[in-house]
Design a protein around this motif. Structure first.
Motif, PDB file in Angstrom:
ATOM      1  N   HIS A  78      -0.131 -14.242   5.993  1.00 34.48           N
ATOM      2  CA  HIS A  78      -1.483 -14.396   5.434  1.00 34.48           C
ATOM      3  C   HIS A  78      -2.114 -13.006   5.362  1.00 34.48           C
ATOM      4  N   SER A  79      -1.951 -12.390   4.210  1.00 34.41           N
ATOM      5  CA  SER A  79      -2.480 -11.038   4.004  1.00 34.41           C
ATOM      6  C   SER A  79      -3.855 -11.120   3.353  1.00 34.41           C
ATOM      7  N   SER A  80      -4.701 -10.175   3.703  1.00 33.57           N
ATOM      8  CA  SER A  80      -6.028 -10.092   3.110  1.00 33.57           C
ATOM      9  C   SER A  80      -5.929  -9.526   1.702  1.00 33.57           C
ATOM     10  N   LEU A  81      -6.832  -9.960   0.830  1.00 33.85           N
ATOM     11  CA  LEU A  81      -6.896  -9.368  -0.500  1.00 33.85           C
ATOM     12  C   LEU A  81      -7.362  -7.916  -0.422  1.00 33.85           C
ATOM     13  N   GLN A  82      -7.906  -7.517   0.720  1.00 37.52           N
ATOM     14  CA  GLN A  82      -8.365  -6.140   0.924  1.00 37.52           C
ATOM     15  C   GLN A  82      -7.291  -5.267   1.582  1.00 37.52           C
ATOM     16  N   ALA A  83      -6.150  -5.840   1.913  1.00 37.66           N
ATOM     17  CA  ALA A  83      -5.088  -5.091   2.588  1.00 37.66           C
ATOM     18  C   ALA A  83      -4.540  -4.001   1.672  1.00 37.66           C
ATOM     19  N   VAL A  84      -4.125  -2.910   2.291  1.00 39.11           N
ATOM     20  CA  VAL A  84      -3.594  -1.767   1.549  1.00 39.11           C
ATOM     21  C   VAL A  84      -2.132  -1.555   1.921  1.00 39.11           C
ATOM     22  N   GLY A  85      -1.268  -1.464   0.916  1.00 39.65           N
ATOM     23  CA  GLY A  85       0.101  -1.037   1.138  1.00 39.65           C
ATOM     24  C   GLY A  85       1.184  -2.093   1.076  1.00 39.65           C
ATOM     25  N   LEU A  86       0.835  -3.369   1.198  1.00 38.12           N
ATOM     26  CA  LEU A  86       1.872  -4.402   1.217  1.00 38.12           C
ATOM     27  C   LEU A  86       2.627  -4.455  -0.106  1.00 38.12           C
ATOM     28  N   THR A  87       1.908  -4.498  -1.196  1.00 34.27           N
ATOM     29  CA  THR A  87       2.552  -4.546  -2.512  1.00 34.27           C
ATOM     30  C   THR A  87       3.438  -3.321  -2.712  1.00 34.27           C
ATOM     31  N   ALA A  88       2.929  -2.162  -2.347  1.00 37.45           N
ATOM     32  CA  ALA A  88       3.693  -0.923  -2.519  1.00 37.45           C
ATOM     33  C   ALA A  88       4.952  -0.931  -1.659  1.00 37.45           C
ATOM     34  N   ALA A  89       4.832  -1.345  -0.409  1.00 35.93           N
ATOM     35  CA  ALA A  89       5.997  -1.352   0.485  1.00 35.93           C
ATOM     36  C   ALA A  89       7.072  -2.307  -0.005  1.00 35.93           C
ATOM     37  N   VAL A  90       6.667  -3.492  -0.403  1.00 31.05           N
ATOM     38  CA  VAL A  90       7.620  -4.501  -0.857  1.00 31.05           C
ATOM     39  C   VAL A  90       8.262  -4.078  -2.174  1.00 31.05           C
ATOM     40  N   SER A  91       7.445  -3.666  -3.134  1.00 31.83           N
ATOM     41  CA  SER A  91       8.001  -3.303  -4.440  1.00 31.83           C
ATOM     42  C   SER A  91       8.871  -2.054  -4.345  1.00 31.83           C
ATOM     43  N   THR A  92       8.518  -1.110  -3.492  1.00 34.35           N
ATOM     44  CA  THR A  92       9.341   0.089  -3.318  1.00 34.35           C
ATOM     45  C   THR A  92      10.697  -0.266  -2.721  1.00 34.35           C
ATOM     46  N   ALA A  93      10.699  -1.109  -1.686  1.00 33.68           N
ATOM     47  CA  ALA A  93      11.967  -1.510  -1.058  1.00 33.68           C
ATOM     48  C   ALA A  93      12.859  -2.234  -2.066  1.00 33.68           C
ATOM     49  N   LEU A  94      12.284  -3.111  -2.856  1.00 34.45           N
ATOM     50  CA  LEU A  94      13.071  -3.830  -3.852  1.00 34.45           C
ATOM     51  C   LEU A  94      13.548  -2.887  -4.960  1.00 34.45           C
TER      52      LEU A  94
END
Length: 138
Positions: free
Chosen positions: A83-99
Protein backbone atom coordinates in the motif's frame (compact mmCIF):
# COMPACT_ATOMS: atom_id res chain seq x y z
CA UNK A 1 -4.63 3.88 6.61
CA UNK A 2 -2.10 6.10 4.89
CA UNK A 3 0.12 4.45 2.32
CA UNK A 4 3.85 3.94 2.76
CA UNK A 5 6.25 6.63 1.59
CA UNK A 6 9.61 5.14 2.62
CA UNK A 7 11.19 3.63 -0.50
CA UNK A 8 13.05 0.83 1.28
CA UNK A 9 9.89 -0.20 3.14
CA UNK A 10 7.84 -0.17 -0.06
CA UNK A 11 10.41 -2.27 -1.91
CA UNK A 12 10.63 -4.78 0.97
CA UNK A 13 6.85 -5.15 0.92
CA UNK A 14 6.21 -5.21 -2.86
CA UNK A 15 4.23 -8.47 -2.69
CA UNK A 16 3.59 -8.77 -6.43
CA UNK A 17 0.42 -10.58 -7.40
CA UNK A 18 -0.48 -11.68 -10.94
CA UNK A 19 -4.02 -10.89 -11.92
CA UNK A 20 -5.35 -13.67 -14.11
CA UNK A 21 -5.99 -12.85 -17.73
CA UNK A 22 -4.47 -11.41 -20.87
CA UNK A 23 -4.73 -7.67 -21.31
CA UNK A 24 -4.48 -5.36 -24.32
CA UNK A 25 -4.55 -1.64 -25.04
CA UNK A 26 -7.08 -0.29 -27.53
CA UNK A 27 -7.61 3.28 -28.66
CA UNK A 28 -10.85 5.15 -29.03
CA UNK A 29 -9.96 8.21 -31.06
CA UNK A 30 -10.84 10.21 -34.16
CA UNK A 31 -9.59 7.44 -36.43
CA UNK A 32 -11.61 4.75 -34.61
CA UNK A 33 -15.08 6.17 -35.02
CA UNK A 34 -17.24 3.20 -35.88
CA UNK A 35 -20.58 1.61 -35.12
CA UNK A 36 -19.54 0.03 -31.82
CA UNK A 37 -21.18 1.03 -28.58
CA UNK A 38 -18.09 2.55 -26.97
CA UNK A 39 -19.88 3.09 -23.67
CA UNK A 40 -20.43 -0.66 -23.37
CA UNK A 41 -16.77 -1.32 -24.16
CA UNK A 42 -15.63 1.32 -21.63
CA UNK A 43 -17.74 -0.32 -18.93
CA UNK A 44 -15.72 -3.50 -19.45
CA UNK A 45 -12.37 -1.66 -19.38
CA UNK A 46 -9.94 -2.44 -16.58
CA UNK A 47 -8.38 1.03 -16.95
CA UNK A 48 -9.15 4.18 -18.93
CA UNK A 49 -6.70 6.97 -19.77
CA UNK A 50 -8.06 10.07 -21.47
CA UNK A 51 -5.64 12.00 -23.67
CA UNK A 52 -6.06 14.71 -26.28
CA UNK A 53 -5.45 12.21 -29.08
CA UNK A 54 -8.04 9.75 -27.83
CA UNK A 55 -9.04 7.47 -24.99
CA UNK A 56 -6.91 4.43 -24.19
CA UNK A 57 -8.71 1.42 -22.78
CA UNK A 58 -7.06 -1.55 -21.13
CA UNK A 59 -9.27 -4.53 -21.87
CA UNK A 60 -9.13 -8.24 -21.39
CA UNK A 61 -7.99 -9.65 -24.72
CA UNK A 62 -11.20 -11.66 -25.12
CA UNK A 63 -13.29 -8.47 -24.98
CA UNK A 64 -11.12 -6.77 -27.61
CA UNK A 65 -11.54 -9.82 -29.82
CA UNK A 66 -15.31 -9.87 -29.23
CA UNK A 67 -15.53 -6.24 -30.38
CA UNK A 68 -12.97 -6.82 -33.18
CA UNK A 69 -10.73 -4.06 -31.82
CA UNK A 70 -7.13 -3.82 -32.99
CA UNK A 71 -4.33 -4.04 -30.46
CA UNK A 72 -0.58 -4.36 -30.45
CA UNK A 73 0.78 -6.72 -27.84
CA UNK A 74 -0.69 -8.82 -25.06
CA UNK A 75 0.22 -8.09 -21.46
CA UNK A 76 0.11 -9.72 -18.07
CA UNK A 77 -1.07 -7.62 -15.13
CA UNK A 78 1.01 -7.56 -11.95
CA UNK A 79 -0.31 -5.73 -8.89
CA UNK A 80 2.17 -4.58 -6.28
CA UNK A 81 0.17 -5.29 -3.15
CA UNK A 82 2.24 -2.91 -1.03
CA UNK A 83 0.00 0.00 0.00
CA UNK A 84 2.05 2.88 -1.35
CA UNK A 85 1.09 6.51 -0.98
CA UNK A 86 0.32 8.55 -4.08
CA UNK A 87 2.87 10.99 -2.61
CA UNK A 88 5.64 8.37 -2.41
CA UNK A 89 8.84 9.07 -4.32
CA UNK A 90 10.93 6.49 -6.14
CA UNK A 91 8.83 3.33 -6.32
CA UNK A 92 7.94 3.69 -9.99
CA UNK A 93 11.54 4.55 -10.85
CA UNK A 94 13.00 1.64 -8.88
CA UNK A 95 10.62 -0.91 -10.34
CA UNK A 96 10.80 0.32 -13.92
CA UNK A 97 14.60 0.61 -13.79
CA UNK A 98 14.99 -2.95 -12.48
CA UNK A 99 12.68 -4.28 -15.18
CA UNK A 100 14.40 -2.21 -17.89
CA UNK A 101 17.78 -3.61 -16.86
CA UNK A 102 16.30 -7.08 -17.43
CA UNK A 103 14.99 -6.03 -20.84
CA UNK A 104 11.33 -6.14 -19.77
CA UNK A 105 9.02 -3.39 -20.95
CA UNK A 106 6.62 -2.14 -18.31
CA UNK A 107 3.55 0.07 -18.43
CA UNK A 108 2.59 1.31 -14.97
CA UNK A 109 -0.77 2.43 -13.63
CA UNK A 110 -1.31 3.90 -10.17
CA UNK A 111 -4.40 3.27 -8.11
CA UNK A 112 -5.32 4.74 -4.74
CA UNK A 113 -3.85 1.77 -2.89
CA UNK A 114 -1.58 -0.09 -5.28
CA UNK A 115 0.59 0.24 -8.35
CA UNK A 116 -0.04 -2.00 -11.33
CA UNK A 117 2.38 -3.17 -14.00
CA UNK A 118 1.48 -4.41 -17.44
CA UNK A 119 4.34 -6.42 -18.89
CA UNK A 120 4.52 -8.57 -22.03
CA UNK A 121 2.58 -11.75 -21.32
CA UNK A 122 5.58 -13.95 -22.08
CA UNK A 123 7.75 -12.05 -19.56
CA UNK A 124 5.47 -12.17 -16.50
CA UNK A 125 7.51 -14.87 -14.75
CA UNK A 126 10.74 -13.01 -15.53
CA UNK A 127 9.24 -9.81 -14.13
CA UNK A 128 8.23 -11.62 -10.94
CA UNK A 129 11.82 -12.87 -10.54
CA UNK A 130 13.17 -9.33 -10.97
CA UNK A 131 10.68 -7.96 -8.45
CA UNK A 132 11.58 -10.69 -5.95
CA UNK A 133 15.27 -9.82 -6.28
CA UNK A 134 14.53 -6.11 -5.91
CA UNK A 135 12.48 -6.75 -2.79
CA UNK A 136 15.01 -9.13 -1.24
CA UNK A 137 17.84 -6.62 -1.75
CA UNK A 138 16.22 -4.27 0.80
Amino acid sequence: MAGLTDLDAMLRELSPFVRGGRFVYVLRGPDTLDDYDWEAIEIEAQAVVIEEEGTTLVLEEEIALDYEKDYDGVFGWITLEVHSSLQAVGLTAAVSTALAQAGISCNMLAGMHHDHLLVPIDRVDDALDVLAELSAAR
